[in-house]
Write an enzyme that holds these catalytic residues in place. Sequence first.
Site, PDB file in Angstrom:
ATOM      1  N   VAL A  95      36.355  41.924  34.981  1.00  0.00           N
ATOM      2  CA  VAL A  95      36.153  41.719  36.026  1.00  0.00           C
ATOM      3  C   VAL A  95      36.234  42.236  37.376  1.00  0.00           C
ATOM      4  CG1 VAL A  95      36.675  39.751  37.940  1.00  0.00           C
ATOM      5  CG2 VAL A  95      36.756  39.360  35.176  1.00  0.00           C
ATOM      6  N   CYS A  96      35.451  42.719  38.102  1.00  0.00           N
ATOM      7  CA  CYS A  96      35.240  43.250  39.141  1.00  0.00           C
ATOM      8  C   CYS A  96      35.512  45.165  39.066  1.00  0.00           C
ATOM      9  CB  CYS A  96      36.560  43.052  40.332  1.00  0.00           C
ATOM     10  SG  CYS A  96      36.440  43.731  41.385  1.00  0.00           S
ATOM     11  N   VAL A  97      36.992  45.249  39.688  1.00  0.00           N
ATOM     12  CA  VAL A  97      37.647  47.288  38.823  1.00  0.00           C
ATOM     13  C   VAL A  97      38.218  47.604  37.389  1.00  0.00           C
ATOM     14  CG1 VAL A  97      37.024  47.870  40.842  1.00  0.00           C
ATOM     15  CG2 VAL A  97      39.309  46.787  40.702  1.00  0.00           C
TER      16      VAL A  97
END
Length: 305
Positions: A95-97
Site C-alpha cells: 500500500v502506497c510507499v
Amino acid sequence: MGNGAIPFDLSTPIEVFSRTRLPDGRPGYPVRVCAEHDEIDAGVFTLRPPWGLEGLQDADTIIVPGITDPTASLPPAVGDALRSAAADGTRIASVCVGTFPLAATGLLDGLRVTTHWRAAGFLAATHPDIDVDPDVLYVDNGQFLTSAGAAAGMDLCLHMIRRDYGSAVAADVARLSVMPLEREGGQAQFIVHDHVPTPQGSELEALLAWLRENLARDLALVDIAERAGTSTRTLIRRFRDQTGTTPLQWLHRARIRQAQHLLETTEHSVERIGSQVGFGSPTTFRDRFKRITGVSPHTYRRTFS
C-alpha cells in the site's frame, strides 16, 4: 510490519478484509497483524501486534503497509520472511510507499509497479530494475501487487476481493466502505506537477512565466522560439535538458493544470474553460484533458469541485 508503519495504510486492509462476508455469511478472510517486534512505533501511537513474523508462514496474502521513511533499510528478518513467503507462492501486496520495502526484497525486479506519485521518481531512481508507473491506482502482476497513495490501497483491496470471490462480494464490501467498486481514471488526476520543475534562475524561467500568462493564445513552436530569441531546435534541446519534455508538451500540461483549477473553482462551462486555456475546439480540449488526467473534464469537476 516495522517501525514507522503508516496507520492508514495498515488499517485500510484490516477494515476492508475484516468486513468481507461470503454469500452464506461466513467471513471471507481471517486477518492477522504481524511484526518483527512486540511493539511498533506508528508515530502518534504504539502498536502491539499479536503475531510475530512466524504468522506469515501460512498466510495466503501478505500486505506491506507504507512506512514514514521509505529510505529506511529493510530489516533482514522481514526481507527473509517476505522472500520465503513468495517462494511458497504467497500473494504479496503493498500500500502506497509500502512498495519501497517490498522492492528492497528484490521480488519486484523486472515488474511494472506503482506507488504514491510523489515518491514514484525516487522509487525509480533507487530501484532501476523496476518499471514504475506513477499514473495508475494499482498494478496486479499476479503474485505481486502494488498500489498508489493510501486511498488507492482500498481500490487494490477491493480488486483482490473481486479476484478471490467475484464482483458481488466485492460490491457488498464497497458499499459498506462507501466506496465505488471501480474509480474512474488513475492517480494522474491527482498529480500537481507531472513534469520536472525548472529551477529558479534557469534560462527558461522568464519564458515559462510568459507561457503561463499566455495560455489562451494560439501558440506554435515557432512563436515560442521567437519569444525566446532562439531557433526551434535549440529551444527543444533546452526544454528537454531543463524540464524533461518538449515546449508544446509543457504548454499542453500547463493548460490542463489551469483547466483543472478553473473546473475546481468556477462554474464556467467546459467549453468556455477549454477556450480560456487555449484549446481551439471543445473536442480537442476534452481529448487532451482525458489523455493527461485519465478522466473527462465533467468527471474531474464532479470529483473535485
